[in-house]
Scaffold this active site. Structure first.
Site, PDB file in Angstrom:
ATOM      1  N   HIS A 288      -7.134   9.695  -2.103  1.00 36.27           N
ATOM      2  CA  HIS A 288      -6.554   9.643  -0.757  1.00 36.27           C
ATOM      3  C   HIS A 288      -7.459  10.301   0.302  1.00 36.27           C
ATOM      4  O   HIS A 288      -7.642   9.749   1.382  1.00 36.27           O
ATOM      5  CB  HIS A 288      -5.177  10.305  -0.786  1.00 36.27           C
TER       6      HIS A 288
ATOM      7  N   ASP B 179       0.848  -1.197   0.000  1.00 38.87           N
ATOM      8  CA  ASP B 179       0.000   0.000   0.000  1.00 38.87           C
ATOM      9  C   ASP B 179       0.879   1.242   0.000  1.00 38.87           C
ATOM     10  O   ASP B 179       1.455   1.609   1.017  1.00 38.87           O
ATOM     11  CB  ASP B 179      -0.897   0.014   1.251  1.00 38.87           C
TER      12      ASP B 179
ATOM     13  N   TYR C 107       3.455   9.447  -0.358  1.00 37.19           N
ATOM     14  CA  TYR C 107       4.481   8.791   0.467  1.00 37.19           C
ATOM     15  C   TYR C 107       5.881   8.920  -0.138  1.00 37.19           C
ATOM     16  O   TYR C 107       6.873   8.603   0.523  1.00 37.19           O
ATOM     17  CB  TYR C 107       4.166   7.298   0.681  1.00 37.19           C
TER      18      TYR C 107
ATOM     19  N   LYS D 258      -2.357   5.887  -4.400  1.00 34.14           N
ATOM     20  CA  LYS D 258      -3.435   6.849  -4.123  1.00 34.14           C
ATOM     21  C   LYS D 258      -3.153   8.197  -4.758  1.00 34.14           C
ATOM     22  O   LYS D 258      -1.996   8.615  -4.844  1.00 34.14           O
ATOM     23  CB  LYS D 258      -3.589   7.045  -2.594  1.00 34.14           C
TER      24      LYS D 258
HETATM   25  P1  NAD Z   1       0.254   1.171  12.033  1.00 29.66           P
HETATM   26  O1  NAD Z   1      -0.962   1.093  12.857  1.00 29.66           O
HETATM   27  O2  NAD Z   1       0.479   0.159  10.975  1.00 29.66           O
HETATM   28  O3  NAD Z   1       1.476   1.205  13.049  1.00 29.66           O
HETATM   29  C1  NAD Z   1       2.767   1.267  12.583  1.00 29.66           C
HETATM   30  C2  NAD Z   1       3.732   1.429  13.736  1.00 29.66           C
HETATM   31  O4  NAD Z   1       3.628   0.305  14.604  1.00 29.66           O
HETATM   32  C3  NAD Z   1       5.137   1.474  13.172  1.00 29.66           C
HETATM   33  O5  NAD Z   1       5.726   2.680  13.587  1.00 29.66           O
HETATM   34  C4  NAD Z   1       5.845   0.308  13.782  1.00 29.66           C
HETATM   35  O6  NAD Z   1       6.991   0.762  14.441  1.00 29.66           O
HETATM   36  C5  NAD Z   1       4.904  -0.266  14.793  1.00 29.66           C
HETATM   37  N1  NAD Z   1       4.794  -1.724  14.624  1.00 29.66           N
HETATM   38  C6  NAD Z   1       4.390  -2.393  13.511  1.00 29.66           C
HETATM   39  N2  NAD Z   1       4.376  -3.706  13.729  1.00 29.66           N
HETATM   40  C7  NAD Z   1       4.771  -3.882  15.016  1.00 29.66           C
HETATM   41  C8  NAD Z   1       4.950  -5.033  15.825  1.00 29.66           C
HETATM   42  N3  NAD Z   1       4.703  -6.248  15.368  1.00 29.66           N
HETATM   43  N4  NAD Z   1       5.403  -4.844  17.096  1.00 29.66           N
HETATM   44  C9  NAD Z   1       5.641  -3.613  17.583  1.00 29.66           C
HETATM   45  N5  NAD Z   1       5.485  -2.492  16.859  1.00 29.66           N
HETATM   46  C10 NAD Z   1       5.058  -2.624  15.578  1.00 29.66           C
HETATM   47  O7  NAD Z   1       0.323   2.668  11.453  1.00 29.66           O
HETATM   48  P2  NAD Z   1       0.438   3.383  10.044  1.00 29.66           P
HETATM   49  O8  NAD Z   1       1.759   3.238   9.430  1.00 29.66           O
HETATM   50  O9  NAD Z   1      -0.056   4.764  10.294  1.00 29.66           O
HETATM   51  O10 NAD Z   1      -0.662   2.672   9.129  1.00 29.66           O
HETATM   52  C11 NAD Z   1      -0.378   1.575   8.304  1.00 29.66           C
HETATM   53  C12 NAD Z   1      -0.497   1.946   6.842  1.00 29.66           C
HETATM   54  O11 NAD Z   1      -1.785   2.477   6.552  1.00 29.66           O
HETATM   55  C13 NAD Z   1       0.446   3.067   6.397  1.00 29.66           C
HETATM   56  O12 NAD Z   1       1.780   2.651   6.303  1.00 29.66           O
HETATM   57  C14 NAD Z   1      -0.189   3.454   5.099  1.00 29.66           C
HETATM   58  O13 NAD Z   1       0.128   2.509   4.090  1.00 29.66           O
HETATM   59  C15 NAD Z   1      -1.679   3.390   5.468  1.00 29.66           C
HETATM   60  N6  NAD Z   1      -2.214   4.709   5.876  1.00 29.66           N
HETATM   61  C16 NAD Z   1      -3.146   5.281   5.072  1.00 29.66           C
HETATM   62  C17 NAD Z   1      -3.687   6.512   5.398  1.00 29.66           C
HETATM   63  C18 NAD Z   1      -4.715   7.123   4.520  1.00 29.66           C
HETATM   64  O14 NAD Z   1      -5.050   8.298   4.694  1.00 29.66           O
HETATM   65  N7  NAD Z   1      -5.255   6.388   3.570  1.00 29.66           N
HETATM   66  C19 NAD Z   1      -3.270   7.179   6.564  1.00 29.66           C
HETATM   67  C20 NAD Z   1      -2.330   6.563   7.374  1.00 29.66           C
HETATM   68  C21 NAD Z   1      -1.809   5.332   7.025  1.00 29.66           C
END
Ligand code: NAD
Length: 278
Positions: A109, A46, A51, A76
């Protein structure tokens, strides 16, 4: 999860239920992170124009031995590219950066309701789908009002709405709307960006199943029938986040996680009604 389940979209294409989130993954690191994820068994990534790692993602896709049609690629359209012509150009620019002839899923987005251009943008996405540049089209951060308008004005229902969704902000109302209209819910920040890892309820459930809190939360998404895209650049966590088989959450677990709902206060990210970053 050895075999990642696929969810059928309303256009008859399938989407893997787990994918790799790419927000805040530096472009230079993207090839290595994606290679690790593909090696671990991920078949979905994704990314987004915003990004700034589509080039790195494209490099990973060119290097892997896994055929293109076995990897699900989502990108997106960024806020600055709303409007019919802007959207057509933005898709071409993303495809060029990715080095691909098509993406599997192209999303708007953010709706930017204050600019009121998302209908024209959506009409462009319909054309892009008809031209084969995006196999499926959908939206992100759309509320029920925005979705209703798209459907009423164009008759084309988004395949996916990617929204903030985690145990503190489970979005029951929007999920019910999606279910009624055949829209698949994709959870962004599925792990709550790390804010849930010390939660006592989740720690207790994790201990009960001999799993990590991240695995409990991701299993919860899977059992609710959601698509989740956790982000990590750490090799062990990338693998951990996919290892979701061999246990199930029972009714007590699901009820306990449901009690973590904080309503509107659970939102971490921006409110789609007001978010307007260009
Ligand atoms: P997330 O909820 O996936 O959390 C990510 C964080 O959790 C990372 O910093 C990582 O250090 C930690 N983490 C991940 N796996 C772990 C584990 N097993 N143990 C401990 N810590 C762990 O947050 P995110 O990155 O905000 O969201 C995921 C994805 O969603 C993004 O990368 C992006 O692709 C998407 N996203 C989309 C939008 C949108 O507006 N459409 C907005 C935000 C994110």
């Amino acid at each position: 999860m050895t075999a990642i389940p696929t969810i059928l979209l309303n256009d008859n294409h399938g989407i893997p239920q787990l994918g790799l989130g790419m927000w805040q993954v530096p472009n230079a690191q993207a090839p290595d992170v994606i290679a690790t994820a593909l090696d671990a068994g991920y078949r979905s990534i994704d990314t987004a124009a915003a990004y700034q790692n589509e080039t790195g993602a494209g490099e990973a896709l060119r290097k892997t031995h896994i055929p293109r049609d076995r990897i699900y690629v989502t990108t997106k359209l960024w806020n600055a590219d709303h409007g019919f012509d802007g959207a057509l150009k933005a898709m071409d620019a993303s495809l060029k950066r990715l080095g691909l002839a098509h993406v599997d899923l192209y999303l708007i987005h953010w709706p930017l309701p204050m600019r009121d251009r998302y209908l024209d943008t959506w009409r462009a996405l319909i054309r892009l789908r008809d031209e084969g540049k995006a196999k499926s089209i959908g939206v992100s951060n759309f509320n029920t009002g925005h979705l209703r308008r798209l459907i009423d004005e164009t008759g084309v229902i988004p395949a996916v709405n990617q929204i903030e969704l985690h145990p503190h902000f489970p979005q029951a109302g929007l999920r019910a709307f999606h279910a009624k209209h055949g829209i698949v819910t994709e959870s962004w920040s599925p792990l709550g960006q790390g804010t849930l890892f010390q939660d006592a309820t989740l720690l207790r459930i994790a201990q009960k199943h001999g799993r990590t809190v991240a695995q409990i939360i991701l299993r919860w998404h899977v059992e609710l029938g959601l698509v989740a895209i956790p982000k990590s650049v750490t090799h062990s966590r990338i693998r951990e986040n996919l290892a979701l088989t061999g246990f199930r959450l029972d009714a007590d677990d699901m009820a306990a996680i449901a009690s973590l709902d904080r309503g509107a206060a659970g939102r971490i990210g921006p409110d789609p009604e007001t978010f307007s970053m260009a």
